[in-house]
Scaffold this active site. Structure first.
Site, short mmCIF file in Angstrom:
data_model
loop_
_atom_site.label_atom_id
_atom_site.label_comp_id
_atom_site.label_asym_id
_atom_site.label_seq_id
_atom_site.Cartn_x
_atom_site.Cartn_y
_atom_site.Cartn_z
N GLU A 153 0.84 -1.21 0.00
CA GLU A 153 0.00 0.00 0.00
C GLU A 153 0.86 1.25 0.00
O GLU A 153 0.66 2.17 -0.78
CB GLU A 153 -0.90 0.01 1.24
CG GLU A 153 -2.09 -0.89 1.15
CD GLU A 153 -2.91 -0.82 2.42
OE1 GLU A 153 -2.66 -1.64 3.32
OE2 GLU A 153 -3.79 0.05 2.50
N ALA A 190 -8.79 1.20 9.03
CA ALA A 190 -8.24 0.22 9.96
C ALA A 190 -6.71 0.23 10.06
O ALA A 190 -6.15 -0.26 11.02
CB ALA A 190 -8.72 -1.19 9.58
N THR A 243 -2.82 2.44 8.92
CA THR A 243 -2.21 3.69 8.44
C THR A 243 -0.80 3.40 7.96
O THR A 243 -0.12 2.53 8.52
CB THR A 243 -2.25 4.77 9.55
OG1 THR A 243 -1.80 6.00 9.00
CG2 THR A 243 -1.37 4.42 10.74
N1 LIG Z 1 -7.63 9.61 -2.47
C1 LIG Z 1 -8.44 8.55 -2.35
N2 LIG Z 1 -8.88 8.20 -1.13
C2 LIG Z 1 -9.69 7.14 -1.04
C3 LIG Z 1 -10.09 6.36 -2.16
N3 LIG Z 1 -10.89 5.37 -1.72
C4 LIG Z 1 -10.98 5.52 -0.39
N4 LIG Z 1 -10.28 6.57 0.04
C5 LIG Z 1 -10.15 7.09 1.40
O1 LIG Z 1 -9.67 6.06 2.26
C6 LIG Z 1 -10.22 6.23 3.57
C7 LIG Z 1 -10.87 4.95 4.01
O2 LIG Z 1 -9.89 3.96 4.14
P1 LIG Z 1 -10.16 2.44 3.78
O3 LIG Z 1 -9.47 2.16 2.46
O4 LIG Z 1 -11.61 2.10 3.82
O5 LIG Z 1 -9.47 1.70 4.97
P2 LIG Z 1 -8.14 0.77 5.00
O6 LIG Z 1 -8.58 -0.59 4.58
O7 LIG Z 1 -7.70 0.83 6.43
O8 LIG Z 1 -7.16 1.40 4.05
C8 LIG Z 1 -11.24 7.37 3.45
O9 LIG Z 1 -10.61 8.55 3.88
C9 LIG Z 1 -11.50 7.45 1.98
O10 LIG Z 1 -11.84 8.78 1.59
C10 LIG Z 1 -9.59 6.76 -3.45
O11 LIG Z 1 -9.86 6.15 -4.49
N5 LIG Z 1 -8.77 7.84 -3.47
CA LIG Z 2 -7.22 2.27 1.91
#
Ligand SMILES: Nc1nc2c(ncn2[C@@H]2O[C@H](COP(=O)(O)OP(=O)(O)O)[C@@H](O)[C@H]2O)c(=O)[nH]1
Ligand SMILES: [Ca+2]
Length: 465
Positions: A209, A240, A242
């Site tokens: 990521e 979830a 960072t």
């Molecule tokens: N810039 C950007 N941010 C995104 C996109 N899709 C999701 N996000 C952001 O990612 C955050 C949610 O994280 P998520 O991917 O669900 O959780 P993770 O599995 O912990 O990475 C929110 O702030 C969304 O606005 C995207 O295509 N582009």
């Molecule tokens: Ca994400």
């Protein structure tokens, strides 16, 4: 050739605002300006290099050498008198599932394809909310595939690859439940008319990521092929997990960092040694659960999780990962920034590796850093902007110390801003005046790992027309 930028449905900014407001779905279509096609060409080139080496990450989790001597054998998207090539990437995040449908054109047989258009749609909640009903989770994918069927001409379906990569939401699930979800999703993909490669459905390693997003941002900003090599670091705050990724300048950082925080690769005759780490459980929403003390206990009937970061009279129910939590403020107790900050500090204290040199670096920050800054008017939603760490702190104080007049759409705003402040200051160890470039897109390309992952996918399949 596409010569103008246009948003076909409505402005990306407006649509993006919907994303921040956590509405159920959104979609937009856009064409890209030709001015950065050279950049995208380069990005594809990098992806062609990346493709052949990413598999090494798991095999050698400490220091890796990527890209070496790979260029000639991997420049394989060629020999085509091409109109369009498509690629479909699902980002199964902890808070939602997104489909990115990219179309590329290849003008000349000996040239790599150029990104032309992205169609994007998302659904909430994420797959992990369907941990006990995996078939229903897979149905959300079926729905999104309908968008792909509309976007990709039927004549191209069979040769258009579709891949799903899950991130922290699924990493946190028990292995069996995660596998059940992935297997149902795989069935749905296989029932679709698209090309389903081997390993098309997987949980992505957290290291990817950070690295894919770092390469994307630094290519799109022109840093990787500029002489100065003034690369920028990236900060991604998901639901979830960072990630922090940057190119260390000091030997000390390389020597003193844990081995698995350093990944090295060779690109354009330069070896990059990146510092990257994904902290599982320190995403914004996972941090809410931790602050509420709900991580250990889970959701117990009738139990109300309370925090001084919430309005005193609030009692409500919050769903995350398919579980409902009752939560509220501390009536007749403490509230406000000081006590809230002490709470969120416990979540980050001693949990993160700190590097001295980041204090003077420039970082691009996106996802929830961006959303919360935009929600509180620290930045313009469409344009982003530059903030200092102390701006988050100032806003946290403002919001937390005025919760009685709370009218925000999110009762968690005080907690979220306090957590972001604590994560940046006490977690990563940034100075209060460290500048952060809040960015959702660079040259109209999303600052996420999914575009890079799509290039990898296309290249690994040698997809061309
Ligand atoms: N810039 C950007 N941010 C995104 C996109 N899709 C999701 N996000 C952001 O990612 C955050 C949610 O994280 P998520 O991917 O669900 O959780 P993770 O599995 O912990 O990475 C929110 O702030 C969304 O606005 C995207 O295509 N582009
Ligand atoms: Ca994400």
């Amino acid at each position: 050739m596409v010569t103008t930028y246009k948003s076909l449905n409505s402005s990306a900014a407006t649509k993006g605002k919907k994303l921040s407001a956590e509405t159920a779905t959104l979609s937009y279509k856009m064409d890209y300006e030709p001015s950065f096609l050279r950049t995208l060409f380069s990005l594809i080139l990098v992806s062609s290099l990346l493709d052949c080496v990413l598999s090494e990450v798991d095999a050698f989790p400490d220091t890796k050498t990527w890209f070496e001597n790979l260029l000639p054998s991997t420049m394989c998207i060629q020999n085509a008198s091409i109109e369009s090539v498509y690629g479909i990437m699902f980002d199964a995040g902890s808070t939602g599932t997104r489909i990115h449908i990219y179309s590329f054109t290849q003008k000349y047989p000996d040239q790599l394809p150029e990104l032309r258009k992205e169609i994007f749609e998302s659904v909430k909640p994420g797959l992990s909310a369907y941990a006990d009903i995996p078939e229903q989770g897979a149905e959300t994918i079926r729905g999104l595939l309908e968008v792909a069927k509309d976007a990709v001409p039927s004549s191209h379906w069979k040769k258009t690859p579709v891949v799903l990569k899950a991130t922290a939401g699924l990493r946190l699930l028990p292995e069996k439940k995660a596998q059940a979800l992935l297997s149902e999703v795989k069935n749905v993909l296989e029932e679709s008319p698209f090309l389903v490669p081997d390993n098309s459905v997987s949980i992505m390693n957290g290291t990817y990521e950070g690295i894919l997003a770092w390469i994307t941002v630094n290519f799109l900003t022109g840093q990787l092929y500029s002489q100065s090599k003034q690369t920028v670091g990236i900060l991604d705050l998901g639901g979830a997990s960072t990630q922090i990724t940057f190119l260390p300048q000091s030997e000390e950082t390389l020597e003193q960092s844990p081995l698995d925080f350093i990944t090295s690769f060779k690109m354009f005759h330069t070896t990059y040694k990146l510092y990257t780490h994904s902290y599982l459980g320190l995403g914004l929403k996972a941090a809410r659960l931790a602050t509420l003390g709900a991580v250990e206990t889970g959701a117990v009937d009738k139990q109300i999780f309370r925090s001084s970061c919430l309005p005193k009279n609030l009692e409500a129910v919050w769903e995350f990962g398919g579980v409902s939590y009752r939560y509220g403020g501390i009536e007749n107790g403490e509230s406000g920034f000081k006590s809230c900050y002490a709470e969120v500090l416990r979540i980050v204290a001693g949990k993160l590796h700190q590097v001295d040199e980041i204090k003077g670096s420039t970082f691009y920050a996106f996802s929830y850093y961006y959303d919360r800054a935009a929600d509180t008017n620290l930045i313009d939603y469409g344009k982003g902007g530059i903030l200092e760490v102390r701006d988050f702190e100032r806003k946290a104080i403002e919001v937390c110390d005025h919760m009685e007049g709370f009218t925000s759409s999110s009762p968690f705003l005080c907690m979220d801003l306090s957590y972001i402040t604590a994560l940046l200051k006490e977690g990563f160890g940034f100075k209060i005046n460290t500048p952060l470039q809040l960015t959702k897109k660079v040259n109209n390309v999303e600052t996420s790992w999914s575009l890079g992952a799509t290039f990898l996918m296309l290249q690994s399949l040698r997809i061309s027309n």
